[in-house]
Scaffold this motif. Structure first.
Motif, PDB file in Angstrom:
ATOM      1  N   LEU A   1     -11.023  -5.906 -30.918  1.00 34.95           N
ATOM      2  CA  LEU A   1     -11.553  -5.687 -29.573  1.00 34.95           C
ATOM      3  C   LEU A   1     -10.579  -6.160 -28.500  1.00 34.95           C
ATOM      4  CD1 LEU A   1     -15.232  -6.718 -30.242  1.00 34.95           C
ATOM      5  CD2 LEU A   1     -14.402  -4.416 -29.730  1.00 34.95           C
ATOM      6  N   ALA A   2      -9.851  -7.229 -28.767  1.00 34.30           N
ATOM      7  CA  ALA A   2      -8.852  -7.704 -27.809  1.00 34.30           C
ATOM      8  C   ALA A   2      -7.731  -6.691 -27.651  1.00 34.30           C
ATOM      9  CB  ALA A   2      -8.295  -9.048 -28.260  1.00 34.30           C
ATOM     10  N   THR A   3      -7.328  -6.048 -28.738  1.00 33.38           N
ATOM     11  CA  THR A   3      -6.306  -5.008 -28.666  1.00 33.38           C
ATOM     12  C   THR A   3      -6.796  -3.820 -27.843  1.00 33.38           C
ATOM     13  OG1 THR A   3      -5.504  -5.685 -30.838  1.00 33.38           O
ATOM     14  CG2 THR A   3      -4.811  -3.530 -30.043  1.00 33.38           C
ATOM     15  N   ILE A   4      -8.040  -3.427 -28.075  1.00 27.82           N
ATOM     16  CA  ILE A   4      -8.615  -2.328 -27.287  1.00 27.82           C
ATOM     17  C   ILE A   4      -8.684  -2.714 -25.816  1.00 27.82           C
ATOM     18  CG2 ILE A   4     -10.735  -1.016 -26.867  1.00 27.82           C
ATOM     19  CD1 ILE A   4     -11.204  -1.008 -29.853  1.00 27.82           C
ATOM     20  N   LEU A   5      -9.080  -3.957 -25.534  1.00 32.78           N
ATOM     21  CA  LEU A   5      -9.191  -4.421 -24.152  1.00 32.78           C
ATOM     22  C   LEU A   5      -7.846  -4.396 -23.442  1.00 32.78           C
ATOM     23  CD1 LEU A   5     -10.804  -5.683 -21.824  1.00 32.78           C
ATOM     24  CD2 LEU A   5     -10.435  -7.895 -22.904  1.00 32.78           C
ATOM     25  N   VAL A   6      -6.811  -4.893 -24.083  1.00 25.35           N
ATOM     26  CA  VAL A   6      -5.486  -4.909 -23.461  1.00 25.35           C
ATOM     27  C   VAL A   6      -4.967  -3.486 -23.261  1.00 25.35           C
ATOM     28  CG1 VAL A   6      -3.079  -5.583 -23.842  1.00 25.35           C
ATOM     29  CG2 VAL A   6      -4.908  -7.205 -24.286  1.00 25.35           C
ATOM     30  N   GLY A   7      -5.176  -2.626 -24.253  1.00 22.70           N
ATOM     31  CA  GLY A   7      -4.742  -1.233 -24.125  1.00 22.70           C
ATOM     32  C   GLY A   7      -5.488  -0.496 -23.019  1.00 22.70           C
ATOM     33  N   ALA A   8      -6.795  -0.698 -22.941  1.00 25.20           N
ATOM     34  CA  ALA A   8      -7.582  -0.037 -21.896  1.00 25.20           C
ATOM     35  C   ALA A   8      -7.205  -0.558 -20.513  1.00 25.20           C
ATOM     36  CB  ALA A   8      -9.072  -0.243 -22.152  1.00 25.20           C
TER      37      ALA A   8
ATOM     38  N   PHE B   1     -16.678  -2.805 -21.542  1.00 25.75           N
ATOM     39  CA  PHE B   1     -17.481  -2.802 -22.767  1.00 25.75           C
ATOM     40  C   PHE B   1     -16.824  -3.640 -23.858  1.00 25.75           C
ATOM     41  CE2 PHE B   1     -18.791  -0.972 -26.842  1.00 25.75           C
ATOM     42  CZ  PHE B   1     -20.148  -1.169 -26.748  1.00 25.75           C
ATOM     43  N   SER B   2     -15.521  -3.516 -24.025  1.00 20.68           N
ATOM     44  CA  SER B   2     -14.854  -4.315 -25.053  1.00 20.68           C
ATOM     45  C   SER B   2     -14.856  -5.797 -24.690  1.00 20.68           C
ATOM     46  CB  SER B   2     -13.429  -3.811 -25.295  1.00 20.68           C
ATOM     47  OG  SER B   2     -12.672  -3.881 -24.124  1.00 20.68           O
ATOM     48  N   ALA B   3     -14.784  -6.119 -23.390  1.00 25.66           N
ATOM     49  CA  ALA B   3     -14.886  -7.526 -22.981  1.00 25.66           C
ATOM     50  C   ALA B   3     -16.275  -8.075 -23.298  1.00 25.66           C
ATOM     51  CB  ALA B   3     -14.584  -7.671 -21.498  1.00 25.66           C
ATOM     52  N   ALA B   4     -17.308  -7.263 -23.080  1.00 30.83           N
ATOM     53  CA  ALA B   4     -18.669  -7.701 -23.409  1.00 30.83           C
ATOM     54  C   ALA B   4     -18.815  -7.903 -24.913  1.00 30.83           C
ATOM     55  CB  ALA B   4     -19.681  -6.676 -22.907  1.00 30.83           C
ATOM     56  N   CYS B   5     -18.198  -7.041 -25.705  1.00 32.86           N
ATOM     57  CA  CYS B   5     -18.258  -7.204 -27.161  1.00 32.86           C
ATOM     58  C   CYS B   5     -17.521  -8.459 -27.607  1.00 32.86           C
ATOM     59  CB  CYS B   5     -17.685  -5.971 -27.849  1.00 32.86           C
ATOM     60  SG  CYS B   5     -18.725  -4.515 -27.677  1.00 32.86           S
ATOM     61  N   ILE B   6     -16.425  -8.786 -26.939  1.00 29.17           N
ATOM     62  CA  ILE B   6     -15.711 -10.023 -27.267  1.00 29.17           C
ATOM     63  C   ILE B   6     -16.591 -11.230 -26.962  1.00 29.17           C
ATOM     64  CG2 ILE B   6     -13.802 -11.508 -26.541  1.00 29.17           C
ATOM     65  CD1 ILE B   6     -12.078  -9.005 -26.361  1.00 29.17           C
ATOM     66  N   TRP B   7     -17.291 -11.200 -25.837  1.00 27.96           N
ATOM     67  CA  TRP B   7     -18.191 -12.318 -25.517  1.00 27.96           C
ATOM     68  C   TRP B   7     -19.283 -12.452 -26.578  1.00 27.96           C
ATOM     69  CZ3 TRP B   7     -16.450 -15.851 -22.644  1.00 27.96           C
ATOM     70  CH2 TRP B   7     -15.693 -15.587 -21.511  1.00 27.96           C
ATOM     71  N   ILE B   8     -19.762 -11.320 -27.102  1.00 26.06           N
ATOM     72  CA  ILE B   8     -20.803 -11.373 -28.134  1.00 26.06           C
ATOM     73  C   ILE B   8     -20.243 -11.971 -29.418  1.00 26.06           C
ATOM     74  CG2 ILE B   8     -22.231  -9.926 -29.637  1.00 26.06           C
ATOM     75  CD1 ILE B   8     -22.815  -8.204 -27.191  1.00 26.06           C
ATOM     76  N   THR B   9     -19.006 -11.612 -29.789  1.00 20.40           N
ATOM     77  CA  THR B   9     -18.428 -12.193 -31.006  1.00 20.40           C
ATOM     78  C   THR B   9     -18.184 -13.690 -30.848  1.00 20.40           C
ATOM     79  OG1 THR B   9     -16.161 -11.666 -30.328  1.00 20.40           O
ATOM     80  CG2 THR B   9     -17.299 -10.054 -31.704  1.00 20.40           C
ATOM     81  N   LEU B  10     -18.011 -14.152 -29.621  1.00 16.81           N
ATOM     82  CA  LEU B  10     -17.839 -15.584 -29.372  1.00 16.81           C
ATOM     83  C   LEU B  10     -19.171 -16.308 -29.185  1.00 16.81           C
ATOM     84  CD1 LEU B  10     -14.794 -15.459 -26.946  1.00 16.81           C
ATOM     85  CD2 LEU B  10     -14.812 -16.129 -29.351  1.00 16.81           C
ATOM     86  N   GLU B  11     -20.272 -15.575 -29.396  1.00 18.41           N
ATOM     87  CA  GLU B  11     -21.633 -16.093 -29.285  1.00 18.41           C
ATOM     88  C   GLU B  11     -21.947 -16.600 -27.883  1.00 18.41           C
ATOM     89  OE1 GLU B  11     -22.273 -18.901 -32.409  1.00 18.41           O
ATOM     90  OE2 GLU B  11     -21.954 -17.406 -33.973  1.00 18.41           O
TER      91      GLU B  11
END
Length: 72
Positions: A11-18, A40-50
């Protein structure tokens, strides 16, 4: 490597690319779509970090920003 680590780096790779595409693309419609993908990818990263609260706030700000653009 656990699944959460893989998901985070993916998700971090997608975020940087986007984010890079938001700045470099010449078509404003595509730039807006890449911006939505970045949010959206930033929100998913926050979810993976709980950190669900931050993910919800990030997604709601995306909705507010996109509705504001459509109204004005």
């Amino acid at each position: 490597m656990s699944f959460l680590q893989f998901a985070f780096y993916f998700l971090a790779t997608i975020l940087v690319g986007a984010a890079a595409r938001v700045v470099t693309v010449r078509n404003p419609v595509k730039a807006a779509l890449y911006l939505v993908l970045a949010f959206f990818s930033a929100a998913c990263i926050w979810i993976t970090l709980e950190a669900e609260f931050l993910a919800i706030v990030d997604r709601k700000s995306t909705r507010l920003n996109s509705s504001h653009v459509l109204i004005s």
